[in-house]
Design an enzyme around this catalytic site. Structure first.
Site, PDB file in Angstrom:
ATOM      1  N   HIS A 266       8.992 -23.638   0.094  1.00 17.85           N
ATOM      2  CA  HIS A 266       8.760 -24.127  -1.265  1.00 17.85           C
ATOM      3  C   HIS A 266       8.534 -23.002  -2.307  1.00 17.85           C
ATOM      4  CE1 HIS A 266       8.158 -28.109   0.553  1.00 17.85           C
ATOM      5  NE2 HIS A 266       7.259 -27.587   1.354  1.00 17.85           N
TER       6      HIS A 266
HETATM    7  O1  RIB Z   1       4.173 -29.478  -1.382  1.00 16.75           O
HETATM    8  C1  RIB Z   1       4.366 -28.103  -1.161  1.00 16.75           C
HETATM    9  C2  RIB Z   1       3.363 -27.298  -1.917  1.00 16.75           C
HETATM   10  O2  RIB Z   1       2.047 -27.630  -1.473  1.00 16.75           O
HETATM   11  C3  RIB Z   1       3.503 -25.790  -1.674  1.00 16.75           C
HETATM   12  O3  RIB Z   1       3.054 -25.094  -2.795  1.00 16.75           O
HETATM   13  C4  RIB Z   1       2.570 -25.565  -0.524  1.00 16.75           C
HETATM   14  O4  RIB Z   1       2.088 -24.211  -0.478  1.00 16.75           O
HETATM   15  C5  RIB Z   1       1.443 -26.480  -0.882  1.00 16.75           C
HETATM   16  O5  RIB Z   1       0.619 -25.820  -1.834  1.00 16.75           O
END
Ligand code: RIB
Ligand code: CA
Length: 312
Positions: free
Chosen positions: A242
């Site tokens: 992500h």
């Molecule tokens: O949903 C994914 C996000 O939530 C990313 O930033 C992960 O690190 C968590 O913070």
């Protein structure tokens, strides 16, 4: 070269860690500070993890600040089931020698933005938006000075990852997210709709390991751990990486595609708390407040990440 001045707000988190490494390796960026927030794991761990990641590199002078230890209104929800007890399970990393700054993160954000000319600073947010929301409440003037917010959060076509309706960063603090989305600041959102197209794989993880430096090996070990949850959940070969997409977008926007849409946050319902309601087809006349990214050139993204981590 004129460097892009950024503040990174983060809740490390293995994917946050890789985003930090990408930013540290990129000479186009001047990281004014790293502000930590409770999210994937409690603040005591996110603020320790950010310093552990810095110590994988030579950039140990970058100041790290601790911010909010809970959301603006809600009870903190964490994600040890995804990230492990430490938040960056995988590699064995020493307790950091770097000390936390004594100044509180929200003060740092406000003071820094007020001390620079308008449109000089970009906020890169990788976790729940609590620090940002609180900074806007404490000093609304900064909303007119920030150049752009590039955030990982939300999801629409992909649904949610912490509930059927909501992505984790928004779910944890929907009130803070709502503050940000109505701020009037230019916002680029990297939601699950794009991060689910940036999947790790065995060969990509081995490419990090083969780099052979501390950062590359630690990245491979973190992703070995991090991907197992999503592989089991989605039955995919790898897990979505992500947060590095936030930094990669800043550096290589040509890897990405999206469109300007209206996005609003559900804060009333328990069932859909934290849902990002995306008016993708402009069925309302609501203001288009977000550049919403839904496509990435994933091969170029991973090759770029590998090339940059080699520089650490
Ligand atoms: O949903 C994914 C996000 O939530 C990313 O930033 C992960 O690190 C968590 O913070
Ligand atoms: Ca994160």
């Amino acid at each position: 070269m004129i460097k892009n001045k950024i503040i990174i707000d983060t809740d490390p988190g293995q994917d946050d860690a890789v985003a930090l490494l990408l930013a540290l390796a990129s000479k186009e960026l001047e990281i004014l500070g790293i502000t930590c927030v409770a999210g994937n794991v409690p603040l005591s761990l996110t603020s320790e993890n950010a310093r552990k990641i810095l110590e994988l590199t030579r950039y140990t002078e970058i100041p790290v600040f601790a911010g909010a230890d809970r959301p603006i209104k809600r009870t903190l929800v964490t994600a040890e089931h995804v990230h492990g007890k430490t938040g960056i399970d995988g590699p064995v990393l020493e307790k950091p020698k770097i000390k936390l700054q004594s100044k509180e993160a929200i003060e740092f954000i406000i003071e820094t933005i007020l001390s620079y000319p308008k449109d000089e600073i970009t906020l890169c947010t990788l976790g729940p938006l609590t620090n940002i929301g609180l900074a806007f409440q404490r000093e609304p003037r900064i909303k007119t000075l920030i150049k752009e917010i590039i955030m990982m959060g939300g999801g629409f076509f992909e649904g949610g990852n912490i509930t059927p309706a909501a992505e984790f960063n928004i779910y944890v603090d929907p009130e803070a997210a709502a503050e940000v989305l109505v701020s009037g600041i230019p916002i680029t959102m990297l939601p699950l709709d794009v991060t689910h197209k940036a999947l790790t794989s065995r060969s990509r993880i081995e490419s990090f390991r083969k780099i052979g430096n501390k950062a590359g090996i630690a990245t491979a070990e973190m992703l070995d751990f991090f991907e197992r949850f999503d592989v089991e959940k989605y039955g995919s070969e790898g897990g979505p990486l992500h947060d590095p997409n936030v930094i990669a977008y800043l550096l290589r926007p040509e890897f990405y595609e999206g469109k300007y849409v209206n996005v609003e946050i559900e804060v009333g319902s328990d069932l859909t708390r934290g849902m990002t309601v995306v008016d993708w087809w402009s069925v309302t006349t609501r203001k288009k407040n977000v550049y919403y990214i839904d496509k990435v050139k994933d091969e170029e993204f991973f090759n770029f990440l590998i090339e940059r981590i080699k520089l650490l």
